[in-house]
Design a protein around this motif. Structure first.
Motif, short mmCIF file in Angstrom:
data_model
loop_
_atom_site.label_atom_id
_atom_site.label_comp_id
_atom_site.label_asym_id
_atom_site.label_seq_id
_atom_site.Cartn_x
_atom_site.Cartn_y
_atom_site.Cartn_z
N ALA A 289 0.81 -1.22 0.00
CA ALA A 289 0.00 0.00 0.00
C ALA A 289 0.85 1.26 0.00
O ALA A 289 0.33 2.36 0.13
N THR A 290 2.16 1.12 -0.15
CA THR A 290 3.00 2.30 -0.11
C THR A 290 3.84 2.43 -1.38
O THR A 290 4.24 1.44 -1.97
N SER A 291 4.08 3.64 -1.75
CA SER A 291 4.90 3.93 -2.92
C SER A 291 6.18 4.62 -2.49
O SER A 291 6.25 5.20 -1.41
N VAL A 292 7.15 4.55 -3.35
CA VAL A 292 8.44 5.18 -3.08
C VAL A 292 8.83 6.05 -4.26
O VAL A 292 8.74 5.62 -5.41
N VAL A 293 9.20 7.26 -3.96
CA VAL A 293 9.77 8.13 -4.99
C VAL A 293 11.20 8.41 -4.57
O VAL A 293 11.43 8.97 -3.51
N ALA A 294 12.13 7.97 -5.38
CA ALA A 294 13.52 8.06 -4.97
C ALA A 294 14.42 8.42 -6.13
O ALA A 294 14.06 8.25 -7.29
N THR A 295 15.58 8.88 -5.76
CA THR A 295 16.58 9.16 -6.78
C THR A 295 17.96 9.09 -6.14
O THR A 295 18.09 9.17 -4.93
N GLY A 296 18.95 8.90 -6.97
CA GLY A 296 20.30 8.93 -6.47
C GLY A 296 20.78 10.36 -6.39
O GLY A 296 20.15 11.27 -6.92
N TYR A 297 21.87 10.57 -5.69
CA TYR A 297 22.46 11.90 -5.68
C TYR A 297 23.97 11.76 -5.70
O TYR A 297 24.51 10.68 -5.44
N GLY A 298 24.60 12.84 -5.96
CA GLY A 298 26.05 12.82 -6.04
C GLY A 298 26.46 13.75 -7.15
O GLY A 298 25.71 13.97 -8.08
N PRO A 299 27.65 14.31 -7.02
CA PRO A 299 28.09 15.28 -8.01
C PRO A 299 28.27 14.63 -9.38
O PRO A 299 28.86 13.55 -9.48
N GLN A 300 27.78 15.25 -10.38
CA GLN A 300 28.00 14.82 -11.76
C GLN A 300 27.90 13.33 -12.00
O GLN A 300 28.88 12.66 -12.25
N GLU A 301 26.74 12.83 -11.90
CA GLU A 301 26.49 11.42 -12.25
C GLU A 301 27.29 10.44 -11.39
O GLU A 301 27.36 9.27 -11.69
N PHE A 302 27.92 10.97 -10.36
CA PHE A 302 28.71 10.09 -9.52
C PHE A 302 27.84 9.68 -8.34
O PHE A 302 27.61 10.47 -7.42
N MET A 321 7.77 13.98 -6.72
CA MET A 321 8.87 13.80 -7.67
C MET A 321 9.66 15.09 -7.83
O MET A 321 10.90 15.08 -7.83
N ALA A 322 8.95 16.18 -7.92
CA ALA A 322 9.64 17.46 -8.09
C ALA A 322 10.50 17.76 -6.87
O ALA A 322 11.67 18.15 -7.00
N ALA A 323 9.93 17.53 -5.69
CA ALA A 323 10.67 17.84 -4.46
C ALA A 323 11.90 16.96 -4.33
O ALA A 323 13.00 17.43 -4.02
N VAL A 324 11.72 15.68 -4.58
CA VAL A 324 12.84 14.76 -4.46
C VAL A 324 13.95 15.15 -5.42
O VAL A 324 15.13 15.20 -5.04
N ARG A 325 13.57 15.46 -6.64
CA ARG A 325 14.59 15.82 -7.61
C ARG A 325 15.31 17.10 -7.21
O ARG A 325 16.54 17.19 -7.26
N ALA A 326 14.52 18.06 -6.76
CA ALA A 326 15.13 19.35 -6.39
C ALA A 326 16.10 19.17 -5.23
O ALA A 326 17.24 19.66 -5.28
N VAL A 327 15.68 18.46 -4.21
CA VAL A 327 16.55 18.27 -3.05
C VAL A 327 17.80 17.50 -3.46
O VAL A 327 18.93 17.86 -3.07
N ALA A 328 17.63 16.48 -4.26
CA ALA A 328 18.79 15.70 -4.69
C ALA A 328 19.79 16.59 -5.41
O ALA A 328 21.01 16.47 -5.19
N ARG A 329 19.29 17.47 -6.23
CA ARG A 329 20.21 18.34 -6.96
C ARG A 329 21.00 19.24 -6.02
O ARG A 329 22.21 19.39 -6.15
#
Lengths: 340, 340
Positions: A289-302, A321-329
């Motif tokens: 019943a739960t979803s995950v929105v995730a992304t990796g982070y790190g400088p320049q594709e690292f 999705m927008a928030a996760v991406r923004a924070v990761a960046r």
DNA sequence: TCTGGCACTCGGATAATCGGAGTGCCAACT
DNA sequence: AGTTGGCACTCCGATTATCCGAGTGCCAGA
């Protein structure tokens, strides 16, 4: 066959359901969204969408609820990331810029992410495995006791206490210090551990034992991936907004205790792409019943680690999705700066 | 007037209520506990206890529930700490002995405590303020960039990056290293910060600026009590067992997000005594339904931090108190050992 | 292909009922 | 004085019954 209008209907259903948390009917739909057709038409489309498995009826004569498959289509085809507002961007920037060290960056990120999304946020600490050695410091506390400090490019510091069999003097230690740093500075830790292994052969005979002891501890610290498993969790209070306690909240609370589980949820796949895992798509049946929105982070594709949010399948995907991406960046950028 | 038998009745009520989570009636009481008197007698006692404010009736013709005052009396007069079983003692010992560093000790303690008590556990990281400086290390990364590492007696390591105005060579830095260590090694950080303040006056003129910069960073790190506010939380999944979500779980979940609140809950009073704060006795009115069992820890009466559990007022006080005390003792011992 | 109309369904909210655990009090007993 | 059995009374909560209306599927007509 799923034509454009049916997709519109699906989008409307998802949006309404996410907003109201209640099955949505045909009439309410045409009212709240300017679909330009009659409820009857929408009903036909709904029937079709249901046949295809995108939506589902809790019971006859109830409105429709998106299925996991429906959310999937929504996310893949229909969702346009909600752009962050200027205020939000600024908030992210100032909050993260104020961080004083690595721990702080992680802590602040979790907090930020959970506040932005009003969900439970998870941030993995940067992994050791891909970072490089910045410096190794050896400190003589007593003649037979050395503190070994390993400083990595990500800002992480590992320290170990070493007990030597034979006493050591400061000058000896200084030699050793130079040696280990020469062997490993700037090198990825996996390689560094290997390089260090041969080092004791090259030192003066009376130092071999000490060198070996110290090197052992160092490679152990380098290959100790325990800290790879560290994650920070925040925003659990947001769970309180969940409706169904037993099926939604409890399993998630339990999962949050298990960092290994969390890492698997984040999907340490190594890819930096923004990924969405919806309900049963995830690895744990209890978390259907739960979803995950995730992304990796790190400088320049690292890839240094992952971060994301978990929430009910019924969640605001575009916003999350927008928030996760923004924070990761931002996190990536901060880590990059600290690393020059 | 509260005679012995009334106290017995109170104890029985507390125990039963904690076990069943339901108001307890006179008949059930005499059955489950061998009180040796009739229900009618117990009823009389109950009426008296209610007059005194120790117990309370949710409504006419319901059983009795202990009030905060009742729990208080129970804890003060009636509770005998449940001794830990041998297995439990062993579990504590082995788990904590396996810890590799300070972080690990804290993490393991939380986990342990939450598992032993099946409650939410909170462990404060050892405070900086009362620890002493073990060693200061200065590392030249580039001629104008120094990494400052502060190692404290508790095993905590603080690191800061310093940007210098003028370049520095290794030998200069070595002098400085000796100087700062002489000034501060073994000294409590508050005193050390003061001692360091005068240090730049004594160095060679061309080093004064660099020394000052470095010393500033050091005293800042020493007086940075941010890390005093660090706490680890575990066992939140145990909240799922709570009955009442809105009044009990949600406020607590929210409190758990706020580390400052948690610290206040633990009661950073500086005393090492085992304290129990019941319901409204605590500082937060939203948490009127939760109790805290906490104690300080640290080697030999030397207060380094606090740890404890929080749960519903209806909790197993004897068990929790015993577990908290046991864990605190082991943690104290571990920290003491690592400190020799 | 869309639309309005219509009969039908069924869940959930509301009201009504009922049983039983528990009480307080009193008179009798020790 | 303290204890006990008896008894009438209360009231919650679980159970059952009732009802309303949102929503549906289908069909015939535009």
């Amino acid at each position: 066959m799923v034509d454009d209008r049916k997709l519109d209907v699906l989008r409307a259903i998802v949006e309404d359901y996410v907003a109201t948390e209640e099955p949505v009917g045909s009439k309410a739909l045409v009212e709240r969204h300017g679909l330009g057709v009659s409820p009857a038409t929408v009903r036909n489309d709904m029937a079709a969408l249901e046949d295809e498995g995108y939506i589902h009826q809790p019971h006859t004569s109830a409105g429709r609820v998106p299925t996991d498959k429906g959310y999937r289509l929504f996310v893949d085809k229909l969702a346009t990331l909600k752009p962050m507002s200027a205020a939000e961007r600024r908030a992210i920037a100032t909050l993260l810029d104020g961080a004083v060290d690595l721990d702080d960056v992680v802590q602040r990120s979790v907090r930020l992410l959970s506040q932005l999304t009003r969900q439970v946020a998870i941030v993995q600490y940067p992994t050791l495995s891909r970072s490089t050695v910045r410096h190794i410091e050896l400190v003589l506390l007593t003649p037979t006791r050395v503190m070994v400090i390993l400083i990595l490019s990500t800002g992480r510091v590992e320290q170990r206490l070493v007990e030597l069999d034979a006493p050591l003097v400061d000058t000896d230690l200084a030699e050793l210090r130079v040696a280990v740093n020469q062997a490993s500075a700037g090198v990825q830790i996996a390689a560094a551990a290997a390089a260090l292994a041969d080092l004791p052969d090259g030192v003066r005979p009376e130092q071999v034992d000490s060198a070996r002891t110290i090197v052992n501890v160092l490679s152990e610290a380098m290959s100790d991936h325990r800290s790879d498993e560290r994650v920070a969790v925040g925003g659990t209070a947001n769970l309180a907004r969940y409706g169904d306690f037993e099926t939604a909240v409890r399993p998630l609370l339990e999962a949050l205790e298990e960092h290994v589980v969390l890492l698997k949820l984040l999907g340490e796949s190594g890819t930096d792409a923004l990924t969405v895992r919806i309900g049963h798509e995830g690895p744990y049946s209890e978390l259907a019943a739960t979803s995950v929105v995730a992304t990796g982070y790190g400088p320049q594709e690292f890839h240094l680690g992952s971060l994301g949010v978990v929430g009910p399948t019924r969640m605001d995907y575009p916003g999350s999705m927008a928030a996760v991406r923004a924070v990761a960046r931002y996190v990536s950028r901060i880590l990059d700066e600290g690393n020059q």
